[in-house]
Structure formats: structure tokens, C-alpha cells
Design an enzyme around this catalytic site. Structure first.
Site, PDB file in Angstrom:
ATOM      1  N   HIS A  98       0.828  -1.216   0.000  1.00 58.23           N
ATOM      2  CA  HIS A  98       0.000   0.000   0.000  1.00 58.23           C
ATOM      3  C   HIS A  98       0.863   1.266   0.000  1.00 58.23           C
ATOM      4  O   HIS A  98       0.504   2.269   0.622  1.00 58.23           O
ATOM      5  CB  HIS A  98      -0.945   0.028   1.209  1.00 58.23           C
ATOM      6  CG  HIS A  98      -1.954  -1.077   1.244  1.00 58.23           C
ATOM      7  ND1 HIS A  98      -3.224  -0.939   0.758  1.00 58.23           N
ATOM      8  CD2 HIS A  98      -1.871  -2.344   1.707  1.00 58.23           C
ATOM      9  CE1 HIS A  98      -3.895  -2.075   0.928  1.00 58.23           C
ATOM     10  NE2 HIS A  98      -3.085  -2.939   1.496  1.00 58.23           N
ATOM     11  N   ASN A 126     -10.284  -2.779   2.589  1.00 55.41           N
ATOM     12  CA  ASN A 126      -9.985  -2.787   1.155  1.00 55.41           C
ATOM     13  C   ASN A 126     -11.266  -2.566   0.364  1.00 55.41           C
ATOM     14  O   ASN A 126     -12.360  -2.571   0.928  1.00 55.41           O
ATOM     15  CB  ASN A 126      -9.400  -4.144   0.748  1.00 55.41           C
ATOM     16  CG  ASN A 126      -7.901  -4.253   1.047  1.00 55.41           C
ATOM     17  OD1 ASN A 126      -7.226  -3.259   1.320  1.00 55.41           O
ATOM     18  ND2 ASN A 126      -7.390  -5.464   0.990  1.00 55.41           N
ATOM     19  N   TYR A 164       0.866  -4.195  12.228  1.00 49.93           N
ATOM     20  CA  TYR A 164       0.756  -2.762  11.918  1.00 49.93           C
ATOM     21  C   TYR A 164       1.567  -1.898  12.878  1.00 49.93           C
ATOM     22  O   TYR A 164       2.223  -0.941  12.463  1.00 49.93           O
ATOM     23  CB  TYR A 164      -0.721  -2.340  11.859  1.00 49.93           C
ATOM     24  CG  TYR A 164      -1.398  -2.860  10.600  1.00 49.93           C
ATOM     25  CD1 TYR A 164      -1.579  -4.223  10.412  1.00 49.93           C
ATOM     26  CD2 TYR A 164      -1.807  -2.020   9.583  1.00 49.93           C
ATOM     27  CE1 TYR A 164      -2.155  -4.731   9.259  1.00 49.93           C
ATOM     28  CE2 TYR A 164      -2.391  -2.514   8.424  1.00 49.93           C
ATOM     29  CZ  TYR A 164      -2.562  -3.862   8.268  1.00 49.93           C
ATOM     30  OH  TYR A 164      -3.122  -4.359   7.119  1.00 49.93           O
TER      31      TYR A 164
END
Ligand code: HDE
Length: 705
Positions: A88, A161, A375
Site C-alpha cells: 500500500h 480494502n 501494523y
């Protein structure tokens, strides 16, 4: 020749007496609003006399180490980059708000859903997955749809998404999957493309990816705009209400402007004509006050349904069809402000799936659990300090307090004596305290079982929903899927990989497999691969999965390319502009020069694009306004012919004045029902109305037989 050091100007000398420039604290951090006569200084505030020449000995001599201004300037420049996101990397963000329609207190105690009509600040970043930061926007790829809601009980990141399923079922395969889709490690290409051996080798060996492949080979993977695509939380989450009752929930974002995609041939051409097509579109739309918006939809269900449902609700390669559990619209997301500074906001925003708030909780979806680890880790690598939460775009907008301290670039340093808990200090010194009532409590799910590395048998059906997706598409959409598989696999150099993929597709749909096999020129269909579980044939089609079946019947937010030649009718220009406005669309003028075209009333119509700089692939519909001599001149220009040919083959509606005929002839197009004479009485209005179908679909359907 050496330039002489400059004397300090009167203006600079005067500005010395002024107060320091204003500093504004924005979402991007401190963005300095510089006064027009601000003097250039070093980072230390020392005024700079000469920013053109390094300090050297003599006119042509060596540079001097004591040149602190040069040293500081180059040092800072050398460190301007932070690592781009591993996936991304290419993305674009904007600010806005989320508004809850009605209190959802019976379902969740999340504060963001507590009061109808209340607005919560939001930041959204859209992205492609495979390409690096500088890659083009119209890659065939999944789009990231990451939403940060700055709620009054902390930040909630819904990092989703535009496709509701994922390639893999276990996070341990994520590095393999990403390695496989990224450029191959020896040659470092192809960029931002899955059309290569490594990707198809991997996915053809991982049948669990088949459902996602159907989506990625469909038009969903080439959206016309971020504004015209759906978003999904993908995983099953939990809602927990004040009584501690939990229900499962899946999140959906539904674009209010409707879904729309480009054709693959357009995508390829757009990437050349405007690699920033999607980010420009978002920037322009917000700038024009046409604020993109989505409704938040929820599918809520209980354990009972989860136990009864055909598939495991923890399996991220499965959906729950909307026809089985309807999507209830519970709020609205509006993006109404572009960023002040791309780096400060869009690049530094740090989404973390583990950022949830009281009232929302995780499930055991293995992918979600893996993401919760990844993350935080990735943000430390990218932003370089555990204090990335101090960056304004990441900081909550509600009060927050903890005893976490120090570290690189600490910007929020508490005052006072206490930095631990429990403590016996009172008053202002006591520091924050935990709150068992208001605080986040994990849903007390019962868990047990042996410690093992095991793929659940309930995840074993890899093909049934892939088949359901394919069969839920309209014929044109199915044809696009066949073409996409054929295109991608034709870029694969190893025949065995192509065949293995077709063998897998035979478990999805025979027509699909045959179509791809024919496209690849395979002499015979390979035997179907052995599925772990026999694919089901009894799943009802889900019309909600088709873009075309859910067309918006609106041209709002779309763009018309108006090709104008000198001498064209001013009245027709005005009529098209009026019609576009009435439909909520915008018009961009393309002329032989960027100065514009002189119309039949002698007025200059300024151009937005020079012919060739604004090819028709950049527009949703086109209009050609020309007198016969004007069109004859255009007919000598290859970009003008291409403008028309491409608009025609891409199924666009074409508005025209009769004088345009020589250009149509030269372009080899025969006007059909999708062509509207805008000079005719009411013609422009009619053109605007037909554009609501977005394309003249009959032109795109291949001849049968
Ligand atoms: Fe991500 N993903 N992901 N992902 N993902 C990242 O975090 C990861 C997955 C998604 O605009 C990374 O900040 C793992 C599913 C979006 O900043 C990283 C797994 C979905 C974004 C990461 C997944 C997503 C990311 C890289 C498998 C849809 C961009 C940079 C277990 C629900 C957010 C970063 C933005 C970004 C890990 C799978 C969506 C490396 C390990 C499924 C939209 O942490």
C-alpha cells in the site's frame, strides 16, 4: 564567474525587527504560515545572507567545513525520505467526517455510534497494494480503504480494502504472497503488476486465493475513481453493547455516487496519460466542493447464524452475501478537505488494526490477529519512533493520558512528578487512573483447545464462493474476467503455471476455464485440479456482487471532455455546459492549443488541455464541437482522431455538432445510438440524460456467433 556575496537587502533588514512568523497547528502538524517578507533562516533561526553559494576559499577554491548553513541544508535533504509502506505504498488521503444516523446502543457501546446526527472527524487513505510509492494509479490491484475515526473514546481504525475477501487465510503466508506479487527480486520488474510468473505461480499453488482472484480479475480492480468504489472491513468483528452482549459485525462502505470502473484498455492508456488519475480526481472533486461520500453499512449476526452459515465466518476468503444478511446503512462518511501537506498527513498517517474502541472487538479471524501484530511493528519501522502517535495526524482528538514517556522525538512531555501507577499522589500530581467502567474490556470469549499449527477444516472450501461470484456477474463482466485472466496469464512465461491456473479455474466454472484456455491458445483443457472440498453448485447468485447490476443511473461527479475547434458554435458550448451542470458533471475543454479556441461569436474559450494532453480515456463522455472546416483540420491531427476512436471503442457517449462529421470519418467511426447531436433543440439536455447510463453498453457487447 563567481557571484559576489549579496548585500543584505533593506527588506531583509527591516524584517529582522518583526515578530516571528505565525505558526498554525493543523492536522499535518505545525505548518508554518510564513509572512510574505519573512527572512530565510537556518533551522536554528539564524538569518541567511546568501543561499546561492557555498562558503569557499577564494573564488575557485575548496569548500570550507565551517559552512554550517550548507551542512545543515544538505544533511536535512539527505534525510528527507522515510521508508515507504511495504504494501500500500502508493496512496492518497483526505479529511472528512463520519455522521451516525441513529444511536446503535442496542448493538454497541461504541461512543461513535451513541448519538444520531453527531459528526466524528475522519481521515481516509486510499491506496494500491503492489506498486511502489511512485507507481501509476490505474494498476489492476486491490485498493486500500483505510479509515481513521477520531472518536471521543479514542481512535478507531477500520483498515479495509475495496474487495471484501483476501488472498490468504493465515497471516504466516502474507510475506510470501507480497513477495510473489511485487517485482521479481533478480530483475526488479514488473512494477505494480501481478501479470508475471511469480504471482501466478504462488496463487495457482494456493487455491484459497481463488475467490480473491475472481475479484481482482474483475472490474473491481480498476475503479474509475476512489469515489466510485465500495469499501469493506473484510474480517468479521464484534459489536459489544453496554450489557456485555456481543454480536458479530461486518462493515461495508457504499459509495453514494455509485460504483464505476474503467475498461482495461482505458486503464493501460490512463496510466500513460495521467499516472495520478485517481489522486487528481480526489483532489479536484473535493476542491470543487463535490465531496465524495459513502454510507457505512453493517451486517450484524449472532452465534446462531454463524453456526448455521455455509462457511466459517472467521475465514477471510469468504463473504456473507447481502441477500442472506442485509446490509443496514447506519451512517455516512464525507470527505470535505484535502490535506495541507501530503507528507505530514498522508505519508505519516499510521493505521493500526488494533486501534479499536470500547464497544468494538476482534474475532479470531487468523488474518486479523496477525494484522494486529504487524501494523504497530511496521509503523515503528516507517516512522522511526514509538512516538509516532504524537504526530498530529495520528494523535487522538479526545483527551488522552498515559505514563508512557521519552523516546525519540517525544513531543508530548508531561509535567509533574508522577510517571507510574499505582501512586498515592493526590490532586494535580496524581496522574491518570484506570476506569473499569468506561475503559475498554475485551469480550470474554471462551477459548480452548490444543496448541497446534492447523488450518481449520471449516476453511477448506476454496471454490464455491469463487463460483458464486463469477455467476453473479453480468455477461459483459464475465467476459472482462476471462479477458483479465487471459491477459495476465499471457504475461506468464512458464506454460506449466498457466495450465495449473486453468486447472484451478475448472473448479470455478467450465465456461470461464474454457474462455481463458482459448484465450491462451491451449490445445486442450487441463484436467481440473483436485479440490480439498468439492465445490458447491447450489449457492444462489448474489446480484449485489455485480457493478453493472447496481449501476447508479446518474452522471453526477463525472467528467466530460469537450473537444473544440476554432469557429465552433458558442451556443452549443453553452448548452453542453448547462447540461453538464444539470447532471452534476464537470466539463474540461480540449483545443488545438492550451490558449483555447475562438468560437463563432468571436470569444476565446480557454482550454484546460492541449489536444494530445487530454485524450478521451480521461473522460467519462466526450463532445466534439466543430464546423466542417474545423473538423477537417482536426482530421489531420492523430490525437484528434484517437480522441474519437478511443471514445467510440470504449463505449463512451459522444455529443457532437454535425460539422464534426469529417473527423468521425477520418477516425473510422460510424455514429450509432450513443451519439447525440447537441446542436439540435434539446440535444445537449438529451446528451446529459443518456450519460446517466455511464456508457453506451451495446457498443461493448461483442458480436455473437
Ligand atoms: Fe495490510 N498491511 N496486512 N491488509 N493493509 C499494511 O501497514 C498486513 C490485509 C491494508 O493506508 C502495512 O502501514 C498483514 C488485509 C491497508 O496506510 C502492514 C496482513 C487488508 C493498508 C500490513 C495484511 C489489509 C495496509 C504496510 C495479513 C484488508 C494501508 C504499511 C495478515 C482488510 C494502510 C502499513 C494505509 C497496510 C500488514 C492483510 C488492508 C505491513 C500482515 C486482509 C488498507 O503492516
Amino acid at each position: 564567474m563567481a557571484t559576489k556575496p549579496r548585500a543584505v537587502s533593506k527588506r531583509a533588514a527591516k524584517s529582522r525587527q518583526k515578530t516571528p512568523p505565525d505558526t498554525k497547528i493543523g492536522n499535518g502538524g505545525e505548518t508554518h504560515q510564513l509572512a510574505t517578507d519573512t527572512v530565510l533562516t537556518t533551522q536554528q533561526g539564524t538569518p541567511v545572507a546568501d543561499d546561492q553559494n557555498t562558503l569557499r576559499l577564494g573564488e575557485r577554491g575548496p569548500a570550507l567545513l565551517e559552512d554550517f548553513h550548507f551542512r545543515e541544508k544538505i544533511f536535512h535533504f539527505d534525510h528527507e525520505r522515510i521508508p515507504e509502506r511495504v504494501v500500500h505504498a502508493r496512496g492518497y488521503g483526505a479529511h472528512g467526517y463520519f455522521e451516525t444516523y441513529r444511536p446503535l446502543t442496542e448493538l454497541t457501546r461504541a461512543d461513535v455510534f451513541a448519538r444520531g446526527g453527531e459528526r466524528t472527524p475522519a481521515f481516509v487513505r486510499f491506496s494500491t497494494v503492489a506498486g511502489s510509492k511512485g507507481s501509476f494509479d490505474l494498476a489492476r490491484d486491490v485498493r486500500g480503504f483505510a479509515v481513521k475515526l477520531y472518536t471521543q473514546e479514542g481512535n478507531w481504525d477500520l483498515v479495509g480494502n475495496n474487495i471484501p475477501v483476501f488472498f490468504i487465510q493465515d497471516p504466516i503466508k502474507f510475506p510470501d504472497m507480497v513477495h510473489a506479487v511485487k517485482p521479481e527480486p533478480d530483475r526488479a520488474f514488473p512494477q505494480a503488476q501481478s501479470a508475471h510468473d511469480n504471482f501466478w505461480d504462488f496463487v495457482s499453488l494456493m487455491p484459497e486465493s481463488t475467490h480473491m482472484l475472481m475479484w481482482v480479475m474483475s472490474d473491481r480492480a480498476i475503479p474509475r475513481s476512489f469515489r466510485f468504489m465500495e469499501g469493506f472491513g473484510v474480517h468479521t468483528f464484534r459489536f459489544v453493547n453496554a450489557k456485555g452482549k456481543s454480536r458479530f459485525v461486518k462493515f461495508h462502505w457504499k459509495p453514494e455516487a455509485g460504483m464505476q470502473s474503467v475498461l482495461w484498455d482505458e486503464a493501460v492508456k490512463i496510466n500513460g496519460a495521467d499516472p495520478d488519475f485517481h489522486r487528481r480526481d480526489l483532489w479536484d472533486a473535493i476542491g470543487q466542493g463535490d465531496f465524495p461520500s459513502w454510507e457505512l453499512g453493517i451486517q450484524v449476526f449472532d452465534d446462531d447464524f454463524a453456526d448455521r452459515f455455509d462457511f466459517d465466518i472467521l475465514d477471510p476468503t469468504k463473504i456473507i452475501p447481502e441477500e442472506i444478511v442485509p446490509v443496514e446503512r447506519v451512517g455516512r462518511l464525507v470527505l470535505d478537505r484535502v490535506v495541507d501537506n501530503f507528507f505530514a498527513e498522508t505519508e505519516q498517517v499510521a493505521f493500526c488494526t488494533q486501534n479499536i474502541v470500547p464497544g468494538i472487538d476482534f474475532t479470531n479471524d487468523p488474518l486479523l490477529q496477525g494484522r494486529n501484530f504487524s501494523y504497530l511493528d511496521t509503523q515503528l519501522k516507517r516512522l522511526g519512533s514509538p512516538n509516532f502517535t504524537h504526530i498530529p495526524i495520528n494523535a487522538p482528538k479526545c483527551p488522552f493520558a498515559s505514563f508512557q514517556q521519552d523516546g525519540h522525538m517525544a513531543m508530548r512531555n508531561p509535567v509533574g512528578r508522577v510517571n507510574y501507577e499505582p501512586n498515592s499522589w493526590e490532586g494535580a500530581d496524581r496522574g491518570p487512573r484506570e476506569d473499569p467502567v468506561r475503559g475498554f474490556t475485551s469480550y470474554a470469549a471462551e477459548e480452548g483447545g490444543a496448541k497446534r499449527r492447523l488450518r481449520p477444516s471449516s476453511f477448506a472450501d476454496h471454490y464455491s464462493q469463487a463460483r458464486q461470484f463469477y455467476r453473479s456477474q453480468q455477461p459483459l463482466e464475465q467476459q472482462h474476467i476471462i479477458e483479465a485472466f487471459t491477459f495476465e496469464l499471457s504475461k506468464v512465461e512458464t506454460p506449466a503455471i498457466r495450465e495449473r491456473m486453468v486447472a484451478n479455474l475448472r473448479n470455478v466454472d467450465e465456461d470461464l476455464a474454457r474462455g481463458v484456455a482459448d484465450g491462451l491458445g491451449l490445445p486442450q483443457l487441463p484436467a481440473p485440479s483436485a479440490p480439498a472440498v468439492e465445490p458447491r453448485d447450489d449457492l444462489a447468485a448474489s446480484p449485489a456482487l455485480s457493478i453493472l447490476a447496481n449501476a447508479p443511473d446518474s452522471f453526477a461527479g463525472r467528467k466530460i471532455g469537450l473537444l473544440v475547434a476554432d469557429g465552433a458554435s458558442a451556443a452549443a458550448v453553452a448548452a453542453v455546459q448547462r447540461a453538464a451542470k444539470a447532471e452534476g458533471a464537470v466539463v474540461e475543454v480540449i483545443a488545438a492549443t492550451i490558449t483555447g479556441a475562438t468560437l463563432d461569436d468571436g470569444q476565446l474559450l480557454p482550454a484546460d488541455q492541449k489536444l494530445g494532453g487530454g485524450p478521451s480515456v480521461l473522460y467519462d463522455a466526450v463532445v466534439v464541437l466543430a464546423t466542417e472546416p474545423g473538423a477537417e483540420l482536426l482530421a489531420t491531427q492523430p490525437p484528434a482522431k484517437e480522441f474519437v476512436t478511443h471514445a467510440h471503442v470504449h463505449g463512451k457517449f459522444v455529443g457532437y455538432t454535425p460539422g464534426a462529421a469529417p473527423l468521425f470519418d477520418a477516425a473510422g467511426v460510424v455514429p450509432d445510438d450513443g451519439y447525440v447531436d447537441v446542436q439540435r433543440r434539446g440535444g445537449a439536455k438529451q446528451f446529459g440524460a443518456v450519460c446517466r447510463s455511464l456508457r453506451h453498453w451495446p457498443r461493448l457487447v461483442p458480436p455473437t456467433g
